[in-house]
Design a protein around this motif. Structure first.
Motif, PDB file in Angstrom:
ATOM      1  N   GLN A  56      94.881  12.504   9.826  1.00  0.00           N
ATOM      2  CA  GLN A  56      96.037  11.946   9.133  1.00  0.00           C
ATOM      3  C   GLN A  56      97.078  11.368  10.090  1.00  0.00           C
ATOM      4  OE1 GLN A  56      96.504  11.879   5.612  1.00  0.00           O
ATOM      5  NE2 GLN A  56      94.333  12.314   5.720  1.00  0.00           N
ATOM      6  N   LEU A  57      96.982  11.701  11.373  1.00  0.00           N
ATOM      7  CA  LEU A  57      98.004  11.281  12.336  1.00  0.00           C
ATOM      8  C   LEU A  57      98.132   9.768  12.476  1.00  0.00           C
ATOM      9  CD1 LEU A  57      97.850  13.869  15.247  1.00  0.00           C
ATOM     10  CD2 LEU A  57      99.849  13.255  13.896  1.00  0.00           C
ATOM     11  N   LEU A  74     109.045   8.691  18.883  1.00  0.00           N
ATOM     12  CA  LEU A  74     107.833   9.443  18.545  1.00  0.00           C
ATOM     13  C   LEU A  74     107.313  10.197  19.766  1.00  0.00           C
ATOM     14  CD1 LEU A  74     106.108   6.823  16.247  1.00  0.00           C
ATOM     15  CD2 LEU A  74     107.166   8.975  15.549  1.00  0.00           C
ATOM     16  N   SER A  75     107.343   9.551  20.913  1.00  0.00           N
ATOM     17  CA  SER A  75     106.936  10.208  22.152  1.00  0.00           C
ATOM     18  C   SER A  75     107.811  11.416  22.440  1.00  0.00           C
ATOM     19  CB  SER A  75     106.999   9.211  23.311  1.00  0.00           C
ATOM     20  OG  SER A  75     106.707   9.839  24.523  1.00  0.00           O
ATOM     21  N   SER A  95      98.346  10.716  21.819  1.00  0.00           N
ATOM     22  CA  SER A  95      97.251   9.748  21.930  1.00  0.00           C
ATOM     23  C   SER A  95      97.250   8.759  20.769  1.00  0.00           C
ATOM     24  CB  SER A  95      95.904  10.466  22.037  1.00  0.00           C
ATOM     25  OG  SER A  95      95.529  11.035  20.810  1.00  0.00           O
ATOM     26  N   TYR A  96      97.900   9.094  19.680  1.00  0.00           N
ATOM     27  CA  TYR A  96      97.961   8.212  18.519  1.00  0.00           C
ATOM     28  C   TYR A  96      99.082   7.177  18.613  1.00  0.00           C
ATOM     29  CZ  TYR A  96      94.347  10.798  16.184  1.00  0.00           C
ATOM     30  OH  TYR A  96      93.134  11.357  15.868  1.00  0.00           O
ATOM     31  N   LEU A  97      99.807   7.157  19.713  1.00  0.00           N
ATOM     32  CA  LEU A  97     100.878   6.179  19.891  1.00  0.00           C
ATOM     33  C   LEU A  97     100.390   4.892  20.538  1.00  0.00           C
ATOM     34  CD1 LEU A  97     103.891   8.391  20.986  1.00  0.00           C
ATOM     35  CD2 LEU A  97     103.235   7.634  18.701  1.00  0.00           C
ATOM     36  N   ARG A 102      95.186   4.719  17.465  1.00  0.00           N
ATOM     37  CA  ARG A 102      94.019   5.589  17.478  1.00  0.00           C
ATOM     38  C   ARG A 102      94.011   6.333  18.800  1.00  0.00           C
ATOM     39  NH1 ARG A 102      90.460   0.424  17.841  1.00  0.00           N
ATOM     40  NH2 ARG A 102      90.298   0.216  20.075  1.00  0.00           N
ATOM     41  N   PRO A 103      93.272   7.401  18.876  1.00  0.00           N
ATOM     42  CA  PRO A 103      93.304   8.200  20.104  1.00  0.00           C
ATOM     43  C   PRO A 103      92.874   7.385  21.323  1.00  0.00           C
ATOM     44  CG  PRO A 103      92.084   9.332  18.379  1.00  0.00           C
ATOM     45  CD  PRO A 103      92.389   7.953  17.876  1.00  0.00           C
ATOM     46  N   CYS A 104      93.568   7.607  22.426  1.00  0.00           N
ATOM     47  CA  CYS A 104      93.192   7.004  23.697  1.00  0.00           C
ATOM     48  C   CYS A 104      91.970   7.733  24.225  1.00  0.00           C
ATOM     49  CB  CYS A 104      94.327   7.118  24.720  1.00  0.00           C
ATOM     50  SG  CYS A 104      95.851   6.346  24.193  1.00  0.00           S
ATOM     51  N   ARG A 105      91.059   7.030  24.787  1.00  0.00           N
ATOM     52  CA  ARG A 105      89.859   7.651  25.340  1.00  0.00           C
ATOM     53  C   ARG A 105      89.761   7.342  26.802  1.00  0.00           C
ATOM     54  NH1 ARG A 105      88.777   9.976  20.902  1.00  0.00           N
ATOM     55  NH2 ARG A 105      87.704   9.121  19.159  1.00  0.00           N
TER      56      ARG A 105
END
Length: 105
Positions: A56-57, A74-75, A95-97, A102-105
């Protein structure tokens, strides 16, 4: 994550939950005047991050930006959260910022 895709998927999977989500959650709770949408977004993101509700993030980070929260705010919120919900929860939420939400990989 596109809100319309999520809403349509929810309608297909559970029409009643989609109806309650639209009418009660977003049609009533999010519209109440005591808290601003910005404040509600901060509360929601803190809860989702703290509880590990990663799926949901992304949508709620995007929604928070629509409600007036910037990436720096947000950070800072997620950094603050690290001391109350734990480091992994904060790092995951941060990671969602990314630009794509989406998550950073």
């Amino acid at each position: 994550m596109n809100h319309h895709i999520v809403r349509n998927s929810l309608k297909q999977l559970s029409p009643k939950l989609a109806e309650i989500t639209e009418n009660v959650l977003f049609g009533d709770i999010w519209q109440r005047g005591v808290l601003t949408p910005r404040e509600r977004s901060l509360i929601t993101l803190a809860c989702l991050a703290a509880l590990g509700r990663e799926k949901q993030l992304a949508w709620h980070v995007h929604f928070a930006k629509q409600n007036g929260l910037g990436a720096e705010e947000l950070s800072e919120a997620f950094t603050h959260l690290a001391f109350y919900a734990g480091w992994p929860a904060a790092v995951t939420a941060l990671s969602y910022l990314s630009e794509e939400n989406r998550p950073c990989r």
